[in-house]
Write a protein that holds these residues in place. Structure first.
Motif, PDB file in Angstrom:
ATOM      1  N   HIS A 290       1.550  26.716 -24.514  1.00  0.00           N
ATOM      2  CA  HIS A 290       1.577  28.115 -25.047  1.00  0.00           C
ATOM      3  C   HIS A 290       1.376  28.467 -26.286  1.00  0.00           C
ATOM      4  N   ALA A 291       1.899  27.502 -27.374  1.00  0.00           N
ATOM      5  CA  ALA A 291       1.834  27.743 -28.548  1.00  0.00           C
ATOM      6  C   ALA A 291       0.497  27.565 -29.071  1.00  0.00           C
TER       7      ALA A 291
ATOM      8  N   PRO B 265      -1.387  39.056 -31.148  1.00  0.00           N
ATOM      9  CA  PRO B 265      -0.562  38.446 -30.441  1.00  0.00           C
ATOM     10  C   PRO B 265      -0.813  38.648 -29.028  1.00  0.00           C
ATOM     11  N   LEU B 266      -0.719  37.977 -28.109  1.00  0.00           N
ATOM     12  CA  LEU B 266      -0.900  37.774 -26.860  1.00  0.00           C
ATOM     13  C   LEU B 266      -0.365  39.073 -25.957  1.00  0.00           C
ATOM     14  N   SER B 267       1.002  39.249 -26.205  1.00  0.00           N
ATOM     15  CA  SER B 267       1.642  40.397 -25.730  1.00  0.00           C
ATOM     16  C   SER B 267       1.271  41.699 -26.191  1.00  0.00           C
TER      17      SER B 267
ATOM     18  N   SER C 214      -1.453  30.657 -27.768  1.00  0.00           N
ATOM     19  CA  SER C 214      -1.177  31.833 -28.697  1.00  0.00           C
ATOM     20  C   SER C 214      -1.730  31.893 -30.056  1.00  0.00           C
ATOM     21  N   ARG C 215      -1.666  30.823 -30.612  1.00  0.00           N
ATOM     22  CA  ARG C 215      -2.431  30.690 -31.974  1.00  0.00           C
ATOM     23  C   ARG C 215      -3.861  30.981 -31.936  1.00  0.00           C
TER      24      ARG C 215
ATOM     25  N   VAL D  88       2.066  35.665 -19.069  1.00  0.00           N
ATOM     26  CA  VAL D  88       1.048  35.354 -20.021  1.00  0.00           C
ATOM     27  C   VAL D  88       0.571  33.707 -20.098  1.00  0.00           C
ATOM     28  N   HIS D  89       1.932  33.070 -20.174  1.00  0.00           N
ATOM     29  CA  HIS D  89       1.698  31.733 -20.221  1.00  0.00           C
ATOM     30  C   HIS D  89       0.901  31.043 -18.934  1.00  0.00           C
TER      31      HIS D  89
ATOM     32  N   HIS E 133      -4.761  34.549 -31.256  1.00  0.00           N
ATOM     33  CA  HIS E 133      -4.485  35.542 -32.247  1.00  0.00           C
ATOM     34  C   HIS E 133      -5.300  35.157 -33.479  1.00  0.00           C
TER      35      HIS E 133
ATOM     36  N   GLY F 141      -2.634  31.562 -19.582  1.00  0.00           N
ATOM     37  CA  GLY F 141      -3.278  30.516 -20.531  1.00  0.00           C
ATOM     38  C   GLY F 141      -3.408  29.053 -19.847  1.00  0.00           C
TER      39      GLY F 141
END
Length: 115
Positions: free
Chosen positions: A88-89, A102-104, A92-93, A76-77, A96, A80
């Motif tokens: 990544h944070a 969430p990504l996963s 992810s934010r 996933v990262h 979302h 991105g």
């Protein structure tokens, strides 16, 4: 315009990159004035800013890649990072906030639906 498989880097030089995306870079001047580009976006993107539109396009491309069974093995990262989200944070934010998952979770649901 680049396909979803051709990655874009971070958005430094946003007006110039945006001009290229909008096919304005072939105009007589090599650089489109930022102010003009922003006015175009106000009309075209229903009031969205240039950076918000670009971020949305990057998130959409990442969303498509997360749901692509051929990219199941790509972390996933990495997806991105491939779309210019170097942290990544932040990715992810933003994901979302845009899609409510969430990504996963999104990836798991999208890939499960394919089967």
């Amino acid at each position: 315009m680049k396909s979803s498989r051709q990655r874009r880097g971070p958005t430094s030089g946003v007006p110039t990159a945006s001009a290229e995306v909008c096919h304005l870079s072939s105009w007589p001047t090599s650089r489109v004035q930022s102010q003009y580009l922003y006015r175009l976006f106000q009309a075209y993107a229903h009031g969205a800013t240039v950076s918000a539109w670009i971020r949305h396009q990057r998130l959409e491309a990442a969303r498509r890649d997360l749901a692509d069974p051929a990219l199941r093995a790509v972390p996933v990262h990495r997806i991105g990072t491939g779309w210019g989200f170097t942290q990544h944070a932040v990715f992810s934010r933003a994901f979302h906030a845009a899609y409510g998952l969430p990504l996963s979770d999104y990836r798991h649901r999208a890939l499960s639906a394919e089967q």
